[in-house]
Design a protein around this motif. Structure first.
Motif, PDB file in Angstrom:
ATOM      1  N   ASP A 101      12.080  -3.334  -4.532  1.00  0.00           N
ATOM      2  CA  ASP A 101      12.455  -2.402  -5.597  1.00  0.00           C
ATOM      3  C   ASP A 101      11.325  -1.565  -6.172  1.00  0.00           C
ATOM      4  N   ASN A 102      10.083  -1.794  -5.758  1.00  0.00           N
ATOM      5  CA  ASN A 102       8.996  -1.060  -6.386  1.00  0.00           C
ATOM      6  C   ASN A 102       7.810  -1.003  -5.430  1.00  0.00           C
ATOM      7  N   TRP A 103       6.626  -0.792  -5.965  1.00  0.00           N
ATOM      8  CA  TRP A 103       5.413  -0.726  -5.156  1.00  0.00           C
ATOM      9  C   TRP A 103       5.152  -2.063  -4.474  1.00  0.00           C
ATOM     10  N   GLU A 104       4.722  -2.028  -3.203  1.00  0.00           N
ATOM     11  CA  GLU A 104       4.383  -3.242  -2.457  1.00  0.00           C
ATOM     12  C   GLU A 104       3.212  -2.961  -1.525  1.00  0.00           C
ATOM     13  N   LEU A 105       2.537  -4.030  -1.164  1.00  0.00           N
ATOM     14  CA  LEU A 105       1.482  -3.972  -0.160  1.00  0.00           C
ATOM     15  C   LEU A 105       2.111  -4.217   1.205  1.00  0.00           C
ATOM     16  N   ILE A 106       1.845  -3.340   2.142  1.00  0.00           N
ATOM     17  CA  ILE A 106       2.298  -3.519   3.523  1.00  0.00           C
ATOM     18  C   ILE A 106       1.051  -3.603   4.387  1.00  0.00           C
ATOM     19  N   ALA A 107       0.923  -4.713   5.100  1.00  0.00           N
ATOM     20  CA  ALA A 107      -0.282  -4.956   5.884  1.00  0.00           C
ATOM     21  C   ALA A 107       0.074  -5.259   7.332  1.00  0.00           C
ATOM     22  N   PHE A 108      -0.908  -5.058   8.191  1.00  0.00           N
ATOM     23  CA  PHE A 108      -0.725  -5.267   9.630  1.00  0.00           C
ATOM     24  C   PHE A 108      -1.901  -6.038  10.194  1.00  0.00           C
ATOM     25  N   THR A 109      -1.638  -6.834  11.228  1.00  0.00           N
ATOM     26  CA  THR A 109      -2.698  -7.484  11.989  1.00  0.00           C
ATOM     27  C   THR A 109      -2.257  -7.541  13.449  1.00  0.00           C
ATOM     28  N   ILE A 110      -3.239  -7.580  14.321  1.00  0.00           N
ATOM     29  CA  ILE A 110      -2.940  -7.678  15.751  1.00  0.00           C
ATOM     30  C   ILE A 110      -3.260  -9.074  16.269  1.00  0.00           C
ATOM     31  N   GLY A 111      -3.327 -10.027  15.341  1.00  0.00           N
ATOM     32  CA  GLY A 111      -3.495 -11.412  15.722  1.00  0.00           C
ATOM     33  C   GLY A 111      -4.917 -11.914  15.704  1.00  0.00           C
ATOM     34  N   ASP A 112      -5.858 -11.055  15.418  1.00  0.00           N
ATOM     35  CA  ASP A 112      -7.238 -11.504  15.279  1.00  0.00           C
ATOM     36  C   ASP A 112      -7.664 -11.248  13.833  1.00  0.00           C
TER      37      ASP A 112
ATOM     38  N   TYR B 291       1.854  -7.714  13.938  1.00  0.00           N
ATOM     39  CA  TYR B 291       2.393  -8.533  12.852  1.00  0.00           C
ATOM     40  C   TYR B 291       2.339  -7.723  11.567  1.00  0.00           C
ATOM     41  N   ALA B 292       3.447  -7.750  10.815  1.00  0.00           N
ATOM     42  CA  ALA B 292       3.536  -7.010   9.563  1.00  0.00           C
ATOM     43  C   ALA B 292       3.858  -7.962   8.417  1.00  0.00           C
ATOM     44  N   PHE B 293       3.355  -7.622   7.255  1.00  0.00           N
ATOM     45  CA  PHE B 293       3.527  -8.388   6.028  1.00  0.00           C
ATOM     46  C   PHE B 293       3.917  -7.414   4.929  1.00  0.00           C
ATOM     47  N   VAL B 294       4.926  -7.768   4.137  1.00  0.00           N
ATOM     48  CA  VAL B 294       5.294  -6.968   2.966  1.00  0.00           C
ATOM     49  C   VAL B 294       5.265  -7.903   1.764  1.00  0.00           C
ATOM     50  N   SER B 295       4.467  -7.546   0.751  1.00  0.00           N
ATOM     51  CA  SER B 295       4.380  -8.385  -0.442  1.00  0.00           C
ATOM     52  C   SER B 295       5.737  -8.433  -1.141  1.00  0.00           C
TER      53      SER B 295
ATOM     54  N   ARG C 175      -7.368  -6.434  10.186  1.00  0.00           N
ATOM     55  CA  ARG C 175      -6.202  -6.193   9.327  1.00  0.00           C
ATOM     56  C   ARG C 175      -6.364  -4.848   8.643  1.00  0.00           C
ATOM     57  N   ALA C 176      -5.223  -4.232   8.347  1.00  0.00           N
ATOM     58  CA  ALA C 176      -5.211  -2.981   7.587  1.00  0.00           C
ATOM     59  C   ALA C 176      -3.939  -2.966   6.760  1.00  0.00           C
ATOM     60  N   GLY C 177      -3.980  -2.303   5.619  1.00  0.00           N
ATOM     61  CA  GLY C 177      -2.798  -2.249   4.783  1.00  0.00           C
ATOM     62  C   GLY C 177      -2.784  -1.039   3.873  1.00  0.00           C
ATOM     63  N   VAL C 178      -1.618  -0.813   3.290  1.00  0.00           N
ATOM     64  CA  VAL C 178      -1.421   0.288   2.352  1.00  0.00           C
ATOM     65  C   VAL C 178      -0.555  -0.209   1.200  1.00  0.00           C
ATOM     66  N   TYR C 179      -0.792   0.346   0.020  1.00  0.00           N
ATOM     67  CA  TYR C 179       0.011   0.052  -1.160  1.00  0.00           C
ATOM     68  C   TYR C 179       0.988   1.209  -1.302  1.00  0.00           C
ATOM     69  N   VAL C 180       2.292   0.930  -1.201  1.00  0.00           N
ATOM     70  CA  VAL C 180       3.286   1.984  -1.010  1.00  0.00           C
ATOM     71  C   VAL C 180       4.428   1.863  -2.014  1.00  0.00           C
TER      72      VAL C 180
END
Length: 82
Positions: A45-56, A16-20, A59-64
């Motif tokens: 259009d600019n910097w965003e947080l992209i995060a991942f989870t495997i359903g539990d 599962y992925a999330f983009v702010s 979670r991990a994420g990066v500011y990109v």
């Protein structure tokens, strides 16, 4: 909207992925399932947080910065490329 993020699931299981939506209020910041070996694109259009989870609770994420590709190999192995 002139920018985008490409999110690639390079693992052998869905993730599962999330983009702010800091730079694009009309965008969605919901969690989306990305199948193994697949990719998805988010318009931003600019910097965003992209995060991942495997359903539990893992979670991990990066500011990109916009116009990057984020490759998910595992919850502890995220790679950012142009």
């Amino acid at each position: 909207m002139s920018g985008r993020f490409v999110v690639v699931n390079n693992s052998s299981a869905p993730v599962y992925a999330f983009v702010s939506k800091y730079s694009y209020a009309q965008g969605s910041d919901a969690w989306y399932s990305i199948p193994a070996g697949a990719a998805d694109v988010w318009a931003r259009d600019n910097w965003e947080l992209i995060a991942f989870t495997i359903g539990d609770d893992n979670r991990a994420g990066v500011y990109v910065k916009v116009n990057k590709t984020v490759i998910y190999n595992s919850i502890s192995d995220l790679v950012i490329v142009n």
